[in-house]
Write an enzyme that holds these catalytic residues in place. Sequence first.
Site, PDB file in Angstrom:
ATOM      1  NE  ARG A 141      -3.898   2.697  -0.798  1.00 37.07           N
ATOM      2  CZ  ARG A 141      -5.185   2.615  -0.383  1.00 37.07           C
ATOM      3  NH1 ARG A 141      -5.791   3.661  -0.147  1.00 37.07           N
ATOM      4  NH2 ARG A 141      -5.546   1.419  -0.356  1.00 37.07           N
ATOM      5  CD  GLU A 171      -3.051  -0.914   0.378  1.00 32.50           C
ATOM      6  OE1 GLU A 171      -3.189  -0.029  -0.547  1.00 32.50           O
ATOM      7  OE2 GLU A 171      -3.994  -1.760   0.453  1.00 32.50           O
ATOM      8  CG  ASP A 215      -5.886  -7.338  -7.061  1.00 35.79           C
ATOM      9  OD1 ASP A 215      -5.021  -7.605  -6.604  1.00 35.79           O
ATOM     10  OD2 ASP A 215      -6.899  -6.486  -6.800  1.00 35.79           O
ATOM     11  CD  GLU A 221     -10.885  -2.052  -8.183  1.00 32.35           C
ATOM     12  OE1 GLU A 221     -12.114  -1.738  -7.758  1.00 32.35           O
ATOM     13  OE2 GLU A 221      -9.773  -1.846  -7.386  1.00 32.35           O
TER      14      GLU A 221
HETATM   15  C1  DMJ Z   1      -6.468   0.414  -4.617  1.00 27.49           C
HETATM   16  O1  DMJ Z   1      -5.525   0.651  -3.731  1.00 27.49           O
HETATM   17  C2  DMJ Z   1      -5.862  -0.077  -5.783  1.00 27.49           C
HETATM   18  O2  DMJ Z   1      -6.181   0.040  -7.131  1.00 27.49           O
HETATM   19  C3  DMJ Z   1      -5.563  -1.841  -5.663  1.00 27.49           C
HETATM   20  O3  DMJ Z   1      -4.853  -2.499  -6.780  1.00 27.49           O
HETATM   21  C4  DMJ Z   1      -6.643  -2.306  -5.180  1.00 27.49           C
HETATM   22  N1  DMJ Z   1      -7.334  -1.847  -4.213  1.00 27.49           N
HETATM   23  C5  DMJ Z   1      -7.591  -0.472  -4.217  1.00 27.49           C
HETATM   24  C6  DMJ Z   1      -8.960   0.191  -5.043  1.00 27.49           C
HETATM   25  O4  DMJ Z   1      -9.914  -0.680  -4.959  1.00 27.49           O
END
Ligand code: DMJ
Length: 550
Positions: free
Chosen positions: A128, A124, A265, A437
């Site tokens: 981010r 994260e 994912d 998404e």
């Molecule tokens: C975000 O932090 C990113 O897109 C991550 O890949 C998946 N989760 C969240 C958004 O849903």
Amino acid sequence: MRRKALVAGVFVLAAGLVLWQKLPQLELGRYTSKPADWDKRREKVKEAFESSWDAYSKYAWGQDQFHPISKKGSQMSPDGLGWIIVDSLDTLMIMNLTDRLSTARKWVQRSLNYDQDQDVNTFETTIRMLGGLLSAHYLASQLPDVSSRRDYVYLSKAVDLADRLLGAYESDSGIPYASINLRTMKGIPSHTDGGSSSTAEAATLQMEMKYLANLTRNEIYWRKAEKVMKVLDDNGMEGGLLPIFVNAQTGRFTSREIRLGSRGDSYYEYLIKQYLQTSGQEPIYLEMWEQALAGIQKHLITTTQHSNLKFVAELPNGIGSPLSPKMDHLVCFLPGSIALGATGGLPEAKARKAPGWNAEKDQQMQLARELTKTCWGMYKVTETGLAPEIAWFNADNGALQSTPGNRPLPATRNSKALWEKDYIVKPLDAHNLQRPETVESLFMMWRITNDPIYREWGWEIFKAFEKYTVLNDGEGHASLNEVNSIPPPLRDNMESFWLAETLKYLYLLFSPNDFLPLTDVVFNTEAHIFPRIRQDKFQTGWERIPSRRN
Ligand code: DMJ
């Protein structure tokens, strides 16, 4: 008599108008409305961003989390990590919100300090914070009115942060630990999941580290991140599909569970994006992506019972065991990535004429279209028009046996009554966290196919956010606890990706196509924007074991 005829005429006209307005809601398919004013719609998205940002600034400035109902903030570390501000910098730039940006930049320069005795999540923090700073650094030199070319505030913070994150990679295998202490720079295994790191988290750090390596010419960022890819690939998993947990010491998978939702994912997303990021100079990642996509089609994609919608199911016990008909909203990044992979980011019409176009790519575009529709249905099927966190699907037993990709598909029957029956929203999964998404895929699909349906679907989703997630007093937006109750109960939180991703993708969806063209940039998994790297300072430092290629 004439009056009666007039009244009847007006009535018929009004009924016709109501029916015509309802038309878009009666089908999952085509729209037949007059051309929309996309500039105006883009402005509406910008206003929504301003409202959320201003509420945050007023009640929680400098704090990592914002609780819009109780109108207060909270911190994830004693001094804060800049979670919301850093994640939003590039959206402020893209929307040309210069005053707000200048306040944010000052905060980054004067108050942001990563030297804190604080454990943070490696992934994260990378996607981010590091991603946000690097994207701000890139855009500051690209967009007019944003900043000067010689502004190193964002880059110097990024280097400081990345140096702290390097400690996470110091495991026996090179797989990063789930967490890292920012001051001691010591990696920390996950407190749950038997200490394993999640696969998506370990394999979604590469774009950020490689862009930083390219900017600074410091090879260490590149090598630490790419080593992870080798260790994962050396496991030689069938069909390029990886289980969702990996042990950082051994580099071996610790579960059999395979899914494209949480914890799986963005491993797949970063395969194709790493290939695009270095402008095709690393074919190894294209090969891995193509292998994984074939595996997804063979083992995970199946169809619903009533209307033959395609969806991506899960394999709780691995390949060879039955599928579970569950799809996280998180999976909806996939259709956009498939279209990006098939076309390289070119408009489809152009890509079709380029050398290398083939039947497989044709089929991939078809799959991207069908999965986008299924994701749109996740919104359309609820009372609020906003998707649940997780959807379940009605699929007959045959469709859930292993290797469904081999089954012939029934013909499409796509009426509302049927398709609605295919979605199941369970109470525990019915929240909406303002996730990006689906609008991310709509943005990619619009840019690539030029089919206006994707913009229209994005507009419908935006309107639903505006209708149901705005606070009563108009100050900002919140997540929802339940998408099928009217009015929906609000959750006292605004996710930072609402500003970083959801509103950014909607804004770009309604922007002209030559604004940040997909052929020039690549979006990290948090929608932060990096350039396609055209020079080759660093080469791929590993090779696949030949037997792993099938
Ligand atoms: C975000 O932090 C990113 O897109 C991550 O890949 C998946 N989760 C969240 C958004 O849903």
